[in-house]
Design a protein around this motif. Sequence first.
Motif, PDB file in Angstrom:
ATOM      1  N   GLY A   1       0.837  -1.190   0.000  1.00  0.00           N
ATOM      2  CA  GLY A   1       0.000   0.000   0.000  1.00  0.00           C
ATOM      3  C   GLY A   1       0.874   1.243   0.000  1.00  0.00           C
ATOM      4  O   GLY A   1       1.930   1.273   0.648  1.00  0.00           O
ATOM      5  N   SER A   2       0.454   2.270  -0.738  1.00  0.00           N
ATOM      6  CA  SER A   2       1.259   3.478  -0.888  1.00  0.00           C
ATOM      7  C   SER A   2       0.781   4.590   0.043  1.00  0.00           C
ATOM      8  O   SER A   2      -0.409   4.934   0.053  1.00  0.00           O
ATOM      9  CB  SER A   2       1.199   3.962  -2.337  1.00  0.00           C
ATOM     10  N   PHE A   3       1.710   5.176   0.784  1.00  0.00           N
ATOM     11  CA  PHE A   3       1.381   6.294   1.674  1.00  0.00           C
ATOM     12  C   PHE A   3       1.367   7.634   0.948  1.00  0.00           C
ATOM     13  O   PHE A   3       1.056   8.646   1.552  1.00  0.00           O
ATOM     14  CB  PHE A   3       2.369   6.333   2.852  1.00  0.00           C
ATOM     15  N   ASN A   4       1.706   7.639  -0.359  1.00  0.00           N
ATOM     16  CA  ASN A   4       1.621   8.890  -1.114  1.00  0.00           C
ATOM     17  C   ASN A   4       0.623   8.801  -2.264  1.00  0.00           C
ATOM     18  O   ASN A   4       0.606   9.632  -3.151  1.00  0.00           O
ATOM     19  CB  ASN A   4       2.995   9.334  -1.641  1.00  0.00           C
ATOM     20  N   ASP A   5      -0.216   7.767  -2.239  1.00  0.00           N
ATOM     21  CA  ASP A   5      -1.262   7.608  -3.265  1.00  0.00           C
ATOM     22  C   ASP A   5      -2.540   7.141  -2.597  1.00  0.00           C
ATOM     23  O   ASP A   5      -3.185   6.192  -3.044  1.00  0.00           O
ATOM     24  CB  ASP A   5      -0.804   6.622  -4.348  1.00  0.00           C
ATOM     25  N   SER A   6      -2.894   7.795  -1.486  1.00  0.00           N
ATOM     26  CA  SER A   6      -4.165   7.538  -0.781  1.00  0.00           C
ATOM     27  C   SER A   6      -4.324   6.091  -0.354  1.00  0.00           C
ATOM     28  O   SER A   6      -5.436   5.581  -0.253  1.00  0.00           O
ATOM     29  CB  SER A   6      -5.356   7.941  -1.667  1.00  0.00           C
TER      30      SER A   6
END
Length: 736
Positions: free
Chosen positions: A227-232
């Motif tokens: 999961g990406s913390f800079n893509d929601s």
Amino acid sequence: KTFYLTLSALLSVASAQSHQYYFVNTLLTWTEAQSVCRRDYTDLATIESTADVDDFLRTTSGYTGKAWIGLYDDTINSWTWSLNDSSFYAGENSFRNWQPGQPDNYLGQQHCVQFNGSGGQWDDTRCLDTLQFVCYNGAVGGSPSYVVSNISLNWTEAQKFCRENYVDLASVRNQTENEIIRTLIGASTVWIGLYREKLWSDGSDSLFRYWADGEPNGPSGDQCVAGSFNDSGRWSDESCSLSLPFVCYKPTSAQSHQYYFVNTSLTWTEAQSVCRRDYTDLATIESTADVNDFLSTNSSYTGKAWIGLYDDTLNSWKWSLNDSSFYGPGEYSFRNWQPGQPDDYYGQQHCVNDNSLGQWDDAGCMETMQFLCYNGTVGGSPSYVLSSISLTWTEAQKFCRENYVDLASVRNQTENEIIRTLVGASTVFIGLYREKLWSDGSDSLFRYWADGEPNGPSGDQCVAGSFNDSGRWSDESCSLSLPFVCYKPSALLSVASAQSHQYYFVNALLTWTEAQSVCRRDYTDLATIESTADVDDFLSTSSNYTGKAWIGLYDDTLNSWTWSLNDSSFYGPGEYSFRNWDNGQPDDYYGQQHCVRFSGSSVNSLGQWDDAGCMETMEFVCYNGKYNISLFYYFVNTLLTWTEAQKFCRENYVDLASVRNQTENDIIRTLIGSSTVWIGLYREKLWSDSSDSLFRYWADGEPFDPSGDQCVAGSFNDSGRWSDESCSLSLPFVCY
């Protein structure tokens, strides 16, 4: 389409509170991260809703990259048949006929299976390709009946077509069926019903997905998800060998049990029967908050009372390596006990050692000895490492997990011989161990023992909580008569449950099967309704519609049969699905036949079964365990309804009789003579998402329709009450 949403502030709270997430800022591969999460928390993060995504994002305020979650791909072991009915397979759901080099998940996009007629072999391909396909249409004369399509569709469209017009896309259970299909299709290449989904590390069956644009995109080596913390919080598939931070979870505690003190002195088994009859089960206690609630059930009693924890020295053994894909059919239950073992000497032997003869016995987990670690496979064979140090079982498990994979599992006699040769004259710990079990099947590991408990001896296999020692627990003889505490899901749980489903009204007229497909594609499934609070939320999805709408409850007259004795260890391969129906049965005459009667030596039937109304009264047969290795049945010549007969058998013997094979069928037929009797087979309507909720909210006189009315709708002009309807009727529907 018009969508209506009901979402209260409590929903996000309830969702958030099903998982407590923990960000671990250490760079590890996916497998290493999984090991750390399983050791220190519960598992890598399972994310089942957008509210969970929000909680995931809140675990760190400074990191802006990607982090491992629990979703992963297994190209070998995650294949599933579209026809999801375990009784259909009788152990044959693992048959595969892959072409050499397949499945290869080319470009990371091949999640469905095509059958090549020219050689009868299979390979994985993209589900969006269009092919002809083979539908399964039930059995004719004991043989499977197949229908070859003359049109080309993608896999999902083919599945929908087969389910609407026949039974489902074809399953292939063995080489014989493979040959039948190969002959049928000639040189064509066709879809069959095999497909796969990515899996959650903790075994969750959630279908929620939150992919970033263009994901998952492969290539085939990218089998783990971050999961990406800079893509929601959006997800991408990555190489499992990449080193990333990761997010673990633990379940959060909730006041999920309403406890009831019953001031009647009964044995543990008798207390269990009463609790299951009048409540849900004997008390499961999962936290100190639960302990306080347990104590508040009675202000004057100062003795001990039964709770739901008990010991099963034969059937509660588990392997430390808890990965179902690692074990083939029957391999998880392989045992090689030394004669007379396990004996749980002094009630303290919960771990297993393997001796120089390759035989096993149970031992105290606090003993120290050498141990054997499993280190993956080399050249297709398991690789083991024998320790040179002695540790307790728990220390050995930790050592193996940190340095190799886990303590050794022994899946068959071949592996047992490999290990025997490797350990020589040593006695070593292997990965088998056991925990006490909860009566309701909870997997909670919370324990609240009094000082010096559990202390045995081996006969003390049931657990009581003390009202004069702060609720602390002790093990007691199950034959002791004590008061007891039952539970039902609490009022607070009902609120949380109501808010664990986010309902969506879809104002499009579709059949039940079409509605199910849309809900599974765009949401999770057709609505499961488990409480009156859920009913209120269902009604609030639309303010102006006053008709009926499909929900997820449906009837399956062939595949929803269940035995009253619900103990999987009692049934061998294929035995749970043994049936001996009379011709034309079951027919669910007038839609009311949900129980099964066994006809003895009469003119028209010889030990055959048919479905009957559960409110009819007749004699019945109880099962009472084994006597000198033979099954022990009791023929009771009292006329009772099926439910009354079940209650009688559970209170006086074990349960209503299960019939696992033709031999047992013949024993019962001889026992009852020309009588017709109840046996333990019955059925309930099923939820589309496989929920086991027994909540029902029928309108007056429902369900009443003829057997063709096998799907259920909720009414917006009758307080949400339910009726059974023809599945081919077109109605709006509610997803969640």
